[in-house]
Design a protein around this motif. Sequence first.
Motif, PDB file in Angstrom:
ATOM      1  N   GLY A  45       0.648  -1.017  -0.077  1.00  0.00           N
ATOM      2  CA  GLY A  45       0.067  -0.149  -0.060  1.00  0.00           C
ATOM      3  C   GLY A  45       0.772   1.393  -0.072  1.00  0.00           C
ATOM      4  N   LEU A  46       2.029   1.060   0.748  1.00  0.00           N
ATOM      5  CA  LEU A  46       2.712   2.308   0.715  1.00  0.00           C
ATOM      6  C   LEU A  46       3.455   2.738  -0.402  1.00  0.00           C
ATOM      7  N   LEU A  47       3.833   1.659  -1.109  1.00  0.00           N
ATOM      8  CA  LEU A  47       4.667   1.810  -2.498  1.00  0.00           C
ATOM      9  C   LEU A  47       3.922   1.995  -3.519  1.00  0.00           C
ATOM     10  N   PHE A  48       2.744   1.270  -3.644  1.00  0.00           N
ATOM     11  CA  PHE A  48       2.014   1.220  -4.699  1.00  0.00           C
ATOM     12  C   PHE A  48       0.630   1.783  -4.691  1.00  0.00           C
ATOM     13  N   ASP A  49       0.143   2.593  -3.790  1.00  0.00           N
ATOM     14  CA  ASP A  49      -1.219   2.644  -3.370  1.00  0.00           C
ATOM     15  C   ASP A  49      -1.870   3.713  -4.767  1.00  0.00           C
ATOM     16  N   ASP A  50      -1.228   4.595  -5.258  1.00  0.00           N
ATOM     17  CA  ASP A  50      -1.811   5.354  -6.363  1.00  0.00           C
ATOM     18  C   ASP A  50      -1.845   4.514  -7.289  1.00  0.00           C
ATOM     19  N   TYR A  51      -0.794   3.834  -7.849  1.00  0.00           N
ATOM     20  CA  TYR A  51      -0.739   2.880  -8.998  1.00  0.00           C
ATOM     21  C   TYR A  51      -1.863   1.908  -9.102  1.00  0.00           C
ATOM     22  N   LEU A  52      -1.895   1.353  -8.111  1.00  0.00           N
ATOM     23  CA  LEU A  52      -3.156  -0.013  -7.980  1.00  0.00           C
ATOM     24  C   LEU A  52      -4.452   0.922  -7.890  1.00  0.00           C
ATOM     25  N   ASN A  53      -4.755   1.772  -7.391  1.00  0.00           N
ATOM     26  CA  ASN A  53      -5.950   2.763  -7.740  1.00  0.00           C
ATOM     27  C   ASN A  53      -6.290   2.749  -8.927  1.00  0.00           C
ATOM     28  N   ALA A  54      -5.493   3.484  -9.728  1.00  0.00           N
ATOM     29  CA  ALA A  54      -5.529   3.895 -11.207  1.00  0.00           C
ATOM     30  C   ALA A  54      -6.022   2.628 -12.067  1.00  0.00           C
ATOM     31  N   LEU A  55      -5.203   1.475 -11.814  1.00  0.00           N
ATOM     32  CA  LEU A  55      -5.349   0.080 -12.525  1.00  0.00           C
ATOM     33  C   LEU A  55      -6.424  -0.561 -12.209  1.00  0.00           C
ATOM     34  N   PHE A  56      -6.825  -0.810 -10.897  1.00  0.00           N
ATOM     35  CA  PHE A  56      -8.016  -1.714 -10.778  1.00  0.00           C
ATOM     36  C   PHE A  56      -8.963  -1.027  -9.787  1.00  0.00           C
ATOM     37  N   TYR A  57      -8.972   0.105  -9.656  1.00  0.00           N
ATOM     38  CA  TYR A  57     -10.655   0.797  -9.216  1.00  0.00           C
ATOM     39  C   TYR A  57     -11.563   0.979 -10.443  1.00  0.00           C
ATOM     40  N   ASN A  58     -12.175  -0.276 -10.957  1.00  0.00           N
ATOM     41  CA  ASN A  58     -13.341  -0.057 -11.776  1.00  0.00           C
ATOM     42  C   ASN A  58     -14.293  -0.961 -11.789  1.00  0.00           C
ATOM     43  N   TYR A  59     -15.366  -0.869 -12.329  1.00  0.00           N
ATOM     44  CA  TYR A  59     -16.160  -2.033 -12.162  1.00  0.00           C
ATOM     45  C   TYR A  59     -15.829  -3.266 -12.759  1.00  0.00           C
ATOM     46  N   GLN A  60     -15.054  -3.388 -13.549  1.00  0.00           N
ATOM     47  CA  GLN A  60     -14.662  -4.897 -14.078  1.00  0.00           C
ATOM     48  C   GLN A  60     -13.757  -5.766 -13.126  1.00  0.00           C
ATOM     49  N   THR A  61     -12.983  -4.893 -12.520  1.00  0.00           N
ATOM     50  CA  THR A  61     -12.232  -5.567 -11.558  1.00  0.00           C
ATOM     51  C   THR A  61     -13.134  -5.982 -10.132  1.00  0.00           C
ATOM     52  N   VAL A  62     -13.973  -4.998  -9.828  1.00  0.00           N
ATOM     53  CA  VAL A  62     -15.133  -5.351  -9.002  1.00  0.00           C
ATOM     54  C   VAL A  62     -15.771  -6.405  -9.025  1.00  0.00           C
ATOM     55  N   ALA A  63     -16.439  -6.704 -10.313  1.00  0.00           N
ATOM     56  CA  ALA A  63     -17.144  -7.744 -10.730  1.00  0.00           C
ATOM     57  C   ALA A  63     -16.597  -8.888 -10.715  1.00  0.00           C
ATOM     58  N   ILE A  64     -15.486  -9.039 -11.273  1.00  0.00           N
ATOM     59  CA  ILE A  64     -14.550 -10.262 -11.473  1.00  0.00           C
ATOM     60  C   ILE A  64     -14.314 -10.926  -9.943  1.00  0.00           C
ATOM     61  N   MET A  65     -14.018 -10.014  -9.113  1.00  0.00           N
ATOM     62  CA  MET A  65     -13.325 -10.403  -7.956  1.00  0.00           C
ATOM     63  C   MET A  65     -14.611 -10.880  -6.990  1.00  0.00           C
ATOM     64  N   LEU A  66     -15.717 -10.178  -7.293  1.00  0.00           N
ATOM     65  CA  LEU A  66     -16.969 -10.608  -6.388  1.00  0.00           C
ATOM     66  C   LEU A  66     -17.102 -11.888  -6.776  1.00  0.00           C
ATOM     67  N   ILE A  67     -17.057 -12.311  -8.166  1.00  0.00           N
ATOM     68  CA  ILE A  67     -17.501 -13.676  -8.548  1.00  0.00           C
ATOM     69  C   ILE A  67     -16.521 -14.581  -8.136  1.00  0.00           C
ATOM     70  N   VAL A  68     -15.309 -14.413  -8.461  1.00  0.00           N
ATOM     71  CA  VAL A  68     -14.326 -15.117  -8.016  1.00  0.00           C
ATOM     72  C   VAL A  68     -14.222 -15.703  -6.571  1.00  0.00           C
ATOM     73  N   PHE A  69     -14.424 -14.885  -5.703  1.00  0.00           N
ATOM     74  CA  PHE A  69     -14.405 -15.080  -4.320  1.00  0.00           C
ATOM     75  C   PHE A  69     -15.703 -15.751  -3.759  1.00  0.00           C
ATOM     76  N   GLY A  70     -16.621 -15.409  -4.426  1.00  0.00           N
ATOM     77  CA  GLY A  70     -17.869 -15.932  -4.192  1.00  0.00           C
ATOM     78  C   GLY A  70     -17.848 -17.357  -4.408  1.00  0.00           C
ATOM     79  N   VAL A  71     -17.067 -17.791  -5.609  1.00  0.00           N
ATOM     80  CA  VAL A  71     -17.081 -19.075  -5.781  1.00  0.00           C
ATOM     81  C   VAL A  71     -16.087 -19.946  -4.889  1.00  0.00           C
ATOM     82  N   LEU A  72     -14.914 -19.234  -4.655  1.00  0.00           N
ATOM     83  CA  LEU A  72     -14.337 -19.760  -3.464  1.00  0.00           C
ATOM     84  C   LEU A  72     -14.898 -20.139  -2.076  1.00  0.00           C
ATOM     85  N   PHE A  73     -15.659 -19.183  -1.957  1.00  0.00           N
ATOM     86  CA  PHE A  73     -16.527 -19.483  -0.495  1.00  0.00           C
ATOM     87  C   PHE A  73     -17.237 -20.656  -0.456  1.00  0.00           C
ATOM     88  N   ILE A  74     -17.947 -20.870  -1.653  1.00  0.00           N
ATOM     89  CA  ILE A  74     -18.970 -21.955  -1.614  1.00  0.00           C
ATOM     90  C   ILE A  74     -17.901 -23.276  -1.949  1.00  0.00           C
TER      91      ILE A  74
END
Length: 274
Positions: free
Chosen positions: A101-130
């Motif tokens: 977080g200290l080293l790459f916070d801004d870069y990671l925000n710009a790269l992954f804070y979007n609906y595509q990443t949110v949707a994919i990770m919601l699904i992936v970890f939903g499957v993992l839970f089951i």
Amino acid sequence: MLIEILKSILFGIVEGITEWLPISSTGHMILLDEFVKLNMSDAFIEMFLVVIQLGAILAVVLIFWKRIWPFSKKAPYYIKPDKLSMWLKIFVACVPAAVVGLLFDDYLNALFYNYQTVAIMLIVFGVLFIIIENRNKHRRPQITSIAEITYSAAIAIGVFQLIAAVFPGTSRSGATIVGGILIGMSRTVAAEFTFFLAIPVMAGASLLKIVKFGFAFTGVEIAVLLVGMLVAFITSVFVIKLLMDYIKRHDFKVFGWYRIVLGIAVLVYFMVLA
């Protein structure tokens, strides 16, 4: 100003609910921001979506105060050994996410804070839970108390937390609970350790965002932030108690199915309807 306060109340309710349920608070806040826009600067909104979590963290401090306060007025131990050990393990678990977080916070925000990443990770970890809940259905947990957590287990939890820190939609609580169950923790222990782990993580993340924002708040911004934090605090008190009661009798598969449905709905909305 009144409209912005009402919006902050809505954000506080969503934060207070989703911070502790393993369904991704950051993901829900990003999605809510798509539909309910705060009439503030982009810099303030980015800071607000993180710092509002402090309200939720204070709920953990209130509910678990006797479990987490390490100091005693009684000799010979003015620092309780079991609490000291717990906090050392918590800080070990914080290291991976803190460094990244200290080293790459801004870069990671710009790269992954979007609906595509949110949707994919919601699904992936939903499957993992089951999958993990089905796998562990007839297995007895090896770690049934916070005191039984080893440093290697704490590091493993820290790695799962790192995944959540990088990819919004993963859910910090979801990732660490999945990781805890996977390495043999009971659901209750995994949830409690997740709550305690949130205290330094969210406090540190909030401080980092405030420093980057520069403490240059207007009166309206202060009001919006404080109202959001207060509502998140009140909501979290109820949600934490309900969740701890729920997991004594149920598994997490319902949250897995919720994540999958929500992730698909997000993809459909933004790719087809938006």
